[in-house]
Write an enzyme that holds these catalytic residues in place. Structure first.
Site, short mmCIF file in Angstrom:
data_model
loop_
_atom_site.label_atom_id
_atom_site.label_comp_id
_atom_site.label_asym_id
_atom_site.label_seq_id
_atom_site.Cartn_x
_atom_site.Cartn_y
_atom_site.Cartn_z
N GLU A 105 0.81 -1.22 0.00
CA GLU A 105 0.00 0.00 0.00
C GLU A 105 0.84 1.27 0.00
O GLU A 105 1.75 1.43 0.82
CB GLU A 105 -0.93 -0.01 1.22
CG GLU A 105 -1.89 1.17 1.27
CD GLU A 105 -2.97 1.01 2.32
OE1 GLU A 105 -3.69 2.00 2.57
OE2 GLU A 105 -3.11 -0.09 2.88
N VAL A 106 0.52 2.16 -0.93
CA VAL A 106 1.10 3.50 -1.05
C VAL A 106 2.63 3.45 -1.02
O VAL A 106 3.29 4.08 -0.18
CB VAL A 106 0.55 4.45 0.03
CG1 VAL A 106 0.85 5.90 -0.35
CG2 VAL A 106 -0.95 4.30 0.20
#
Length: 268
Positions: free
Chosen positions: A160-161
């Site tokens: 994630e990210v």
């Protein structure tokens, strides 16, 4: 129940590097049914959504119920909930707990999807809700965590990210399915929340989210219609317009008179 041909863990892993898979976070049967119709490959779901009704609505997607970090403590608790989720229609479980717990579940044959990069439940360790892996040192830590999860037996990891180039380099160097949430196109699957896709989220919208509909405006319209309908009902009651004869249950006149005689006799 509809006939389905749900993919297995082995099926998903065989697609690594061949095509991008799709994944959505859904929280209702309506969203699950829509995902089924749209041909979404994988669904993240709350465990409470699982059951016959869920599989009736979405027989084909690979379902990953989340064992939320902090809701369980011991490996035994995680395994108990994981087995319960699998029996209820899940195909794997999401778990961001320790390597030891993931290893225990893998030893019992429970497919586990874990998490690297920005992990919301552990965001304080990486500076809050912000991108992770933008320096060589922090990117290497994500790589180290990914390999540790692979060795522990996870079959998939949500990343994630994280910068797309970093996520792609990691994905190319692991046998696990890498699920991108804001981590570029170099992974094996793209993951978004249904709330973001539908535009029903009124709060902060993450940079990686893409909005395809404006459900928030539709919800506002429906709420206004709801309040208007309630007001009209109240006005009808006050004015005597409701109920009308057609809303009432009729009784034969002779039966009514007989009833009234019985009541009168009882009150003498």
């Amino acid at each position: 129940m509809q006939k389905h041909n749900r993919p297995t863990v082995a099926d998903l892993l065989s697609l690594k590097g061949k095509r991008q898979l799709t994944m959505l976070r859904v929280t209702s049967l309506e969203e699950a049914e829509a995902a089924q119709r749209a041909g979404i490959d994988m669904l993240s779901v709350p465990p409470t959504l699982l059951g016959p009704a869920f599989r009736e609505a979405a027989p084909s997607p690979f379902a990953i119920p989340g064992l939320e970090y902090g809701d369980y403590v011991s490996a035994e608790e995680y395994m108990r909930e994981a087995f319960k989720a699998l029996k209820a229609g899940g195909d794997a479980v999401y778990c961001a707990a320790s390597l030891a717990i993931i290893r225990r579940m893998r030893d019992e044959g429970i497919p586990v999807c874990s998490h690297v990069g920005l992990i919301p439940s552990k965001a304080t360790w990486t500076g809050g809700f912000r991108a992770v892996g933008k320096t060589s040192i922090s990117a290497f830590e994500i790589w180290r965590q990914t390999k540790a999860l692979e060795e522990a037996g996870a079959f998939a990891v949500e990343i994630e990210v994280v910068p797309g180039d970093i996520a792609a380099a990691i994905s190319q160097r692991t046998s696990m399915l890498m699920i991108s949430m804001g981590a570029g196109t170099g992974c094996d699957a793209q993951y978004l929340f249904a709330d973001d896709v539908l535009g029903s989220n009124r709060g902060h919208r993450p940079r990686h989210a893409k909005v395809y509909r404006n459900f928030a405006a539709e919800f506002d319209r429906l709420q206004n219609e709801r309040a208007a309908a309630f007001a009209e009902f109240a006005d009808d009651v006050r004015s005597g317009a409701y109920p009308e004869k057609g809303h009432e249950v009729a009784i034969d006149r002779q039966e009514l008179e007989a009833f009234l005689r019985l009541v009168a006799e009882q009150t003498l």
